[in-house]
Each structure stands twice: as C-alpha cells, then as structure tokens.
Design a protein around this motif. Structure first.
Motif, mmCIF file in Angstrom:
data_model
loop_
_atom_site.group_PDB
_atom_site.id
_atom_site.type_symbol
_atom_site.label_atom_id
_atom_site.label_comp_id
_atom_site.label_asym_id
_atom_site.label_seq_id
_atom_site.Cartn_x
_atom_site.Cartn_y
_atom_site.Cartn_z
ATOM 1 N N VAL A 152 10.042 4.668 7.078
ATOM 2 C CA VAL A 152 9.584 5.817 7.865
ATOM 3 C C VAL A 152 9.562 5.469 9.347
ATOM 4 O O VAL A 152 10.013 6.249 10.188
ATOM 5 N N ALA A 183 7.139 7.279 0.540
ATOM 6 C CA ALA A 183 7.989 7.313 1.735
ATOM 7 C C ALA A 183 8.843 8.578 1.749
ATOM 8 O O ALA A 183 9.016 9.216 2.798
ATOM 9 N N GLY A 195 8.755 1.310 1.985
ATOM 10 C CA GLY A 195 8.743 2.687 2.415
ATOM 11 C C GLY A 195 8.152 2.923 3.789
ATOM 12 O O GLY A 195 8.675 3.715 4.579
#
Length: 209
Positions: free
Chosen positions: A41, A71, A37
C-alpha cells in the motif's frame, strides 16, 4: 502499452522468480516490489504521488504483518490499481475473502506462465480473471448454504487445528483468553458443533480452512 506492476510476496525467491517470468514479457514491467500488504500500500501511494501509478498489483495472500486480503481492501478503498491475487492458498475461505475484498483476479501459483501473463493484462484493463479451480470453488459456495467465518475466526481455527491451547492462541493473536473463548463459542455455534476437534473437522469439510 507496457503494464506497470507492483509485485507483492513475502518470499524473496518467489518475487525473484515472478520478476524473471514477467521480464520475459515485453508488455509487463515490474516497477516495484513489496514483502507484505502494508508495504505494498505504501509503495503504491509513493508511486502515485510521483505520477507513476502502477497499472496492477500482483498480490500473495498469507503475509505478515499485513496479508493480501487487508491490503486489497485498502487499495480498493483508496481507488488504487486493480489487484490480481497469485497464491498457493485455494480454500473457499481464502478465495471468498479475496474476492469480497475487491480482488479482480485470483490464480494459483502453479498456473501456466501464459495464463498468469493473460491475467495480469486483463487485471490492468479492469477485467475479472479467475482460474477454473477458483471459479469452481465460488460456484460451489453459491450453490449450497455454507458457514461464513470472519477472518479472525478463520485465523483462530487454523491455529486450533495445530493443537494450540487457549493460552497459546491468546499469545499468538495478541488477545485475552476470554476473547479466545468467545471466538470459539461463536465458531462452535456457526458450525453446529460443541468441541474443537469437531469444529476443525467441519471447517475442513467445508473448505473453510
């Protein structure tokens, strides 16, 4: 119009398989991949800065060090692309956590290719897509009062179900044994039980783990 997708999964073989699947659709292009995650990002931020913001993120759930729920929450907070969760995890806890974090779609990995295709396109348009199994779980959750465990409590209880001791729990979660005991007390209270075995049984009965 081609939908630009960021593919997020911690298993290279799964990413390769999904990449091959999407390559077969003329209206979907995988523009980047990520293995967790946090990386997802960062990738979205980099693409956005370059003026190449993706249209959707296809996200797995259970990844380290950052999972899909966290995330998704971060992407929603930064007004990033909509998220379609594509995972093998189908417990109510996972589903509710993902939807509450802001995921627009939630499908299981055994969904037919065309269903995944349709879901990706719908997600990119900002439309919600939930598989029948996921919808049933959400409806069941709404129709009857259920216990809500925090993400940390769920994580701890899942480890408890493997037989982990308080010391092992503390080491794996990087918290003190005192904090472990506090979490357990809260879990027992929420589930109306007084021991680990009963807590695991009650949580499983309610599809919390």
């Amino acid at each position: 119009m081609t939908v630009k997708v960021v593919l997020v999964d911690d298993h290279p073989v799964v990413r390769a398989g999904l990449g091959a699947l999407f390559a077969g659709f003329s209206d979907i292009e995988v523009v980047a991949e990520a293995s967790d995650g946090g990386q997802a990002v960062s990738v979205v931020q980099e693409l956005t800065v370059r003026g190449e913001a993706p249209d959707a993120v296809v996200m797995d759930l259970q990844m380290k060090p950052m999972g899909g729920v966290e995330a998704t929450r971060l992407l929603v907070a930064m007004e990033g692309p909509p998220v379609l969760v594509l995972t093998t995890f189908d417990t109510q806890a996972d589903i509710v956590a993902a939807v509450e974090a802001g995921a627009l779609g939630y499908l299981l990995k055994d969904a037919p290719p065309e269903q995944v295709h349709t879901a990706v396109l719908a997600t990119a348009r900002g439309q919600r897509t939930l598989s029948p199994e996921v919808m049933a779980a959400l409806v069941d959750r709404m129709q009857r009062p259920t216990v809500t465990l925090s993400a940390r409590e769920t994580e701890l209880l899942e480890l408890v179900s493997t037989g982990a001791t308080n010391k092992e729990l503390a080491q794996k979660l990087f918290i003190s044994q005192s904090t472990v005991k506090t979490h357990l007390v809260h879990i027992f209270t929420k589930l109306g039980v007084d021991n680990r075995t009963a807590a695991v049984a009650a949580a499983r009965a309610q599809n919390l783990i």
